[in-house]
Design a protein around this motif. Structure first.
Motif, PDB file in Angstrom:
ATOM      1  N   ALA A  97      13.838  -8.109  -1.183  1.00  0.00           N
ATOM      2  CA  ALA A  97      14.258  -8.716  -2.453  1.00  0.00           C
ATOM      3  C   ALA A  97      14.325  -7.667  -3.559  1.00  0.00           C
ATOM      4  O   ALA A  97      15.301  -7.609  -4.324  1.00  0.00           O
ATOM      5  N   ALA A  98      13.288  -6.827  -3.663  1.00  0.00           N
ATOM      6  CA  ALA A  98      13.262  -5.792  -4.698  1.00  0.00           C
ATOM      7  C   ALA A  98      14.420  -4.816  -4.529  1.00  0.00           C
ATOM      8  O   ALA A  98      15.067  -4.410  -5.507  1.00  0.00           O
ATOM      9  N   LYS A  99      14.697  -4.438  -3.291  1.00  0.00           N
ATOM     10  CA  LYS A  99      15.795  -3.498  -3.044  1.00  0.00           C
ATOM     11  C   LYS A  99      17.136  -4.094  -3.465  1.00  0.00           C
ATOM     12  O   LYS A  99      17.962  -3.404  -4.087  1.00  0.00           O
ATOM     13  N   ARG A 100      17.351  -5.347  -3.154  1.00  0.00           N
ATOM     14  CA  ARG A 100      18.625  -5.965  -3.529  1.00  0.00           C
ATOM     15  C   ARG A 100      18.791  -6.027  -5.043  1.00  0.00           C
ATOM     16  O   ARG A 100      19.904  -5.878  -5.567  1.00  0.00           O
ATOM     17  N   ILE A 101      17.719  -6.264  -5.754  1.00  0.00           N
ATOM     18  CA  ILE A 101      17.790  -6.316  -7.220  1.00  0.00           C
ATOM     19  C   ILE A 101      18.046  -4.924  -7.784  1.00  0.00           C
ATOM     20  O   ILE A 101      18.915  -4.728  -8.630  1.00  0.00           O
ATOM     21  N   VAL A 102      17.284  -3.941  -7.312  1.00  0.00           N
ATOM     22  CA  VAL A 102      17.460  -2.566  -7.794  1.00  0.00           C
ATOM     23  C   VAL A 102      18.864  -2.058  -7.490  1.00  0.00           C
ATOM     24  O   VAL A 102      19.492  -1.367  -8.310  1.00  0.00           O
ATOM     25  N   ASP A 103      19.407  -2.418  -6.321  1.00  0.00           N
ATOM     26  CA  ASP A 103      20.753  -1.959  -5.949  1.00  0.00           C
ATOM     27  C   ASP A 103      21.820  -2.442  -6.925  1.00  0.00           C
ATOM     28  O   ASP A 103      22.886  -1.825  -7.031  1.00  0.00           O
ATOM     29  N   ARG A 104      21.558  -3.519  -7.633  1.00  0.00           N
ATOM     30  CA  ARG A 104      22.537  -4.051  -8.575  1.00  0.00           C
ATOM     31  C   ARG A 104      22.277  -3.598 -10.011  1.00  0.00           C
ATOM     32  O   ARG A 104      23.097  -3.865 -10.891  1.00  0.00           O
ATOM     33  N   ALA A 105      21.153  -2.936 -10.235  1.00  0.00           N
ATOM     34  CA  ALA A 105      20.795  -2.442 -11.563  1.00  0.00           C
ATOM     35  C   ALA A 105      21.368  -1.038 -11.772  1.00  0.00           C
ATOM     36  O   ALA A 105      21.805  -0.386 -10.815  1.00  0.00           O
ATOM     37  N   PRO A 106      21.375  -0.543 -13.014  1.00  0.00           N
ATOM     38  CA  PRO A 106      21.821   0.838 -13.256  1.00  0.00           C
ATOM     39  C   PRO A 106      20.991   1.847 -12.466  1.00  0.00           C
ATOM     40  O   PRO A 106      19.856   1.578 -12.055  1.00  0.00           O
ATOM     41  N   ALA A 107      21.559   3.028 -12.275  1.00  0.00           N
ATOM     42  CA  ALA A 107      20.943   4.039 -11.406  1.00  0.00           C
ATOM     43  C   ALA A 107      19.577   4.490 -11.892  1.00  0.00           C
ATOM     44  O   ALA A 107      18.773   4.987 -11.094  1.00  0.00           O
ATOM     45  N   SER A 108      19.277   4.324 -13.167  1.00  0.00           N
ATOM     46  CA  SER A 108      18.001   4.791 -13.710  1.00  0.00           C
ATOM     47  C   SER A 108      16.836   3.856 -13.389  1.00  0.00           C
ATOM     48  O   SER A 108      15.689   4.159 -13.735  1.00  0.00           O
ATOM     49  N   PHE A 109      17.095   2.735 -12.714  1.00  0.00           N
ATOM     50  CA  PHE A 109      16.048   1.760 -12.398  1.00  0.00           C
ATOM     51  C   PHE A 109      15.663   1.854 -10.931  1.00  0.00           C
ATOM     52  O   PHE A 109      16.534   1.932 -10.060  1.00  0.00           O
ATOM     53  N   ASN A 110      14.329   1.822 -10.674  1.00  0.00           N
ATOM     54  CA  ASN A 110      13.909   1.975  -9.275  1.00  0.00           C
ATOM     55  C   ASN A 110      12.765   1.071  -8.846  1.00  0.00           C
ATOM     56  O   ASN A 110      12.343   1.132  -7.688  1.00  0.00           O
ATOM     57  N   LYS A 111      12.240   0.231  -9.737  1.00  0.00           N
ATOM     58  CA  LYS A 111      11.103  -0.617  -9.374  1.00  0.00           C
ATOM     59  C   LYS A 111      11.294  -2.016  -9.951  1.00  0.00           C
ATOM     60  O   LYS A 111      11.931  -2.204 -10.993  1.00  0.00           O
ATOM     61  N   VAL A 112      10.680  -3.010  -9.271  1.00  0.00           N
ATOM     62  CA  VAL A 112      10.667  -4.391  -9.750  1.00  0.00           C
ATOM     63  C   VAL A 112       9.233  -4.893  -9.763  1.00  0.00           C
ATOM     64  O   VAL A 112       8.522  -4.782  -8.754  1.00  0.00           O
ATOM     65  N   PHE A 113       8.813  -5.429 -10.895  1.00  0.00           N
ATOM     66  CA  PHE A 113       7.545  -6.158 -10.972  1.00  0.00           C
ATOM     67  C   PHE A 113       7.881  -7.641 -10.977  1.00  0.00           C
ATOM     68  O   PHE A 113       8.552  -8.128 -11.893  1.00  0.00           O
ATOM     69  N   PHE A 114       7.428  -8.372  -9.959  1.00  0.00           N
ATOM     70  CA  PHE A 114       7.765  -9.780  -9.830  1.00  0.00           C
ATOM     71  C   PHE A 114       6.781 -10.657 -10.599  1.00  0.00           C
ATOM     72  O   PHE A 114       5.571 -10.403 -10.616  1.00  0.00           O
ATOM     73  N   THR A 115       7.332 -11.696 -11.226  1.00  0.00           N
ATOM     74  CA  THR A 115       6.543 -12.656 -11.983  1.00  0.00           C
ATOM     75  C   THR A 115       6.851 -14.059 -11.466  1.00  0.00           C
ATOM     76  O   THR A 115       7.583 -14.229 -10.489  1.00  0.00           O
ATOM     77  N   ASN A 116       6.308 -15.067 -12.147  1.00  0.00           N
ATOM     78  CA  ASN A 116       6.531 -16.455 -11.737  1.00  0.00           C
ATOM     79  C   ASN A 116       7.718 -17.098 -12.438  1.00  0.00           C
ATOM     80  O   ASN A 116       8.071 -18.240 -12.129  1.00  0.00           O
ATOM     81  N   GLY A 117       8.319 -16.421 -13.389  1.00  0.00           N
ATOM     82  CA  GLY A 117       9.445 -16.971 -14.127  1.00  0.00           C
ATOM     83  C   GLY A 117       9.848 -16.058 -15.256  1.00  0.00           C
ATOM     84  O   GLY A 117       9.354 -14.928 -15.382  1.00  0.00           O
TER      85      GLY A 117
END
Length: 439
Positions: A97-117
């Protein structure tokens, strides 16, 4: 305990709701909520079989439509494999899930912190900005909504923050809104320049070295689908760079297909430092959200502990729904459909309604993210009253259209999977209702 065995399912649902459910943003006594039993695509229905065309996407979040089979199956499959797991563990579905989100973000983004909403996505974006800068203040607009948790609700600009102002370090300013300009502007370009000058003066007056972040919805949603004028978001980025301030873009409502792009900001020549998301990332099938973190900020916590966390961060059922939703949106051209529907159907169709009905003061939006601003008088732009808006809602529901109304506006926000025929059906209903003697 109430006995509902003799009632119809619709009556039983309503009786149980009124007996035991406490509703948000409401005085409880007079409520009679609509009963929803099921849905498919752009339609929902009650237990009696009455169907509604859902042009609210519930809370502007069911981007992929109701009951998409790939997403519901992914949740079922994950529940059969591993229903929950602690966030400190590694889990394949979370990583995917994190990889799919990062792949759609600008190149300068590489991490996702998941929350409940979305609200706690905003909370943690603010936390990250404060930790990264060592500063406290967060600037946000009066016409905004960022969520109903401690800092998020105080960052919100509308009336809902006023009973909830307990968080520190929040300052508000006016963003661009040419139809009701705070800056005496007469063109989009003038509105942009003057709004940017206003923001710079607020920054200077508050003290740039005290400000951690400017927090903006890329396109303010609940506040009225306020499409930014040319150069505004890029200008905010330039001000943030000039004064060493981070830019947080709230894509909770506008992201993941709503504007006909993966992210709304992609249309405005701007790259933020932090991106808050929720809603459309999995269409709300399981509660989830998060912050996409740029590399420079993520690097702060390589050897320093990040002082935040949630029991359900990266919950496997939510992660499975994200993977399935984003894959389906990609494979089925759902984002492209939202762009096409906005360009070829909603833009001309809503413009035609405005030409026909003087009650419509302005039409604005893109993709499947539009607002009709309703007025009692076009010359004075006096907003339509709450009494009349209530009548409009009643008439729309009577014609089996589920609307999204805020203040004096109809927000036209169907799922991204909406069809040409469904748009035509909705436009005909809007046309009929707005042609009634409502005033």
């Amino acid at each position: 305990m109430n006995d509902t065995t003799a009632a119809s399912p619709n009556d039983a649902a309503l009786e149980l709701d009124r007996a035991y459910v406490f509703h948000s943003w409401s005085a409880q006594a007079a409520l009679k909520p609509l009963v929803i039993a099921g849905g498919k695509g752009s339609r929902v229905w009650d237990y009696d079989g009455r169907s509604y065309l859902d042009f609210s996407s519930q809370l502007v979040n069911v981007n992929i439509g109701h009951q998409h089979p790939a997403v519901t199956q992914a949740i079922i499959d994950q529940a059969g494999t591993l229903a929950t797991v602690a966030p400190a563990t590694a889990n394949l579905m979370r990583g995917e899930a994190a990889k799919r989100i990062v792949d759609r973000a600008p190149a300068s983004f590489n991490k996702v912190f998941f929350t409940n909403g979305g609200a706690d996505a905003i909370e943690n974006a603010i936390r990250l900005a404060r930790l990264h800068t060592g500063r406290d203040k967060v600037l946000s607009t009066y016409r905004s909504y960022h969520g109903n948790t401690g800092a998020a609700i105080v960052a919100t600009g509308d009336w809902r923050r006023i009973p909830n102002e307990f968080a520190r370090g929040h300052v508000h300013f006016f963003g661009p809104y040419l139809y009701r300009s705070e800056f005496w502007a007469t063109t989009p370009e003038q509105e942009s320049v003057r709004a940017l000058r206003h923001l710079e003066r607020v920054i200077q007056s508050e003290g740039p070295t005290t400000i951690a972040a400017v927090l903006l919805e890329s396109i303010p949603g609940t506040a009225g689908v306020l499409v930014p004028p040319p150069g505004y978001l890029a200008g905010v980025r330039a001000l943030c760079d000039r004064y060493g301030i981070l830019l947080i873009l709230d894509e909770v409502m506008a992201g993941f297909g709503r504007t006909g792009r993966w992210f709304a900001f992609e249309g405005y020549d701007v790259t933020p430092d932090l991106i808050a998301f929720a809603k459309g990332v999995n269409s709300g099938y399981v509660p989830t959200g998060g912050v996409i973190i740029s590399e420079s900020i993520a690097n702060d916590f390589e050897t320093t502990v990040f002082p935040g966390g949630l029991t359900y961060s990266g919950h496997p059922l939510a992660m499975a729904s994200i993977v399935a939703a984003l894959d389906a949106m990609e494979n089925e051209g759902i984002v492209a459909n939202a762009a096409r529907i906005g360009r070829d159907r909603l833009a001309p169709g809503l413009a035609a309604l405005r030409e026909k009905h003087p009650i419509i003061g302005e039409v604005r939006g893109e993709g499947v993210f539009w607002a009709l601003e309703l007025v009692a008088d076009r010359d004075t732009r006096a907003p339509l009253s709450g009494v009349v808006m209530s009548r409009i809602k009643t008439e729309l529901l009577a014609r089996n259209l589920l609307p999204f109304l805020v203040d004096n506006r109809i927000h036209v926000v169907p799922p991204c999977v909406v069809t040409d025929d469904e748009v035509a059906e909705a436009l005909a209903i809007y046309d009929e209702v707005l042609g009634l003697d409502l005033l």
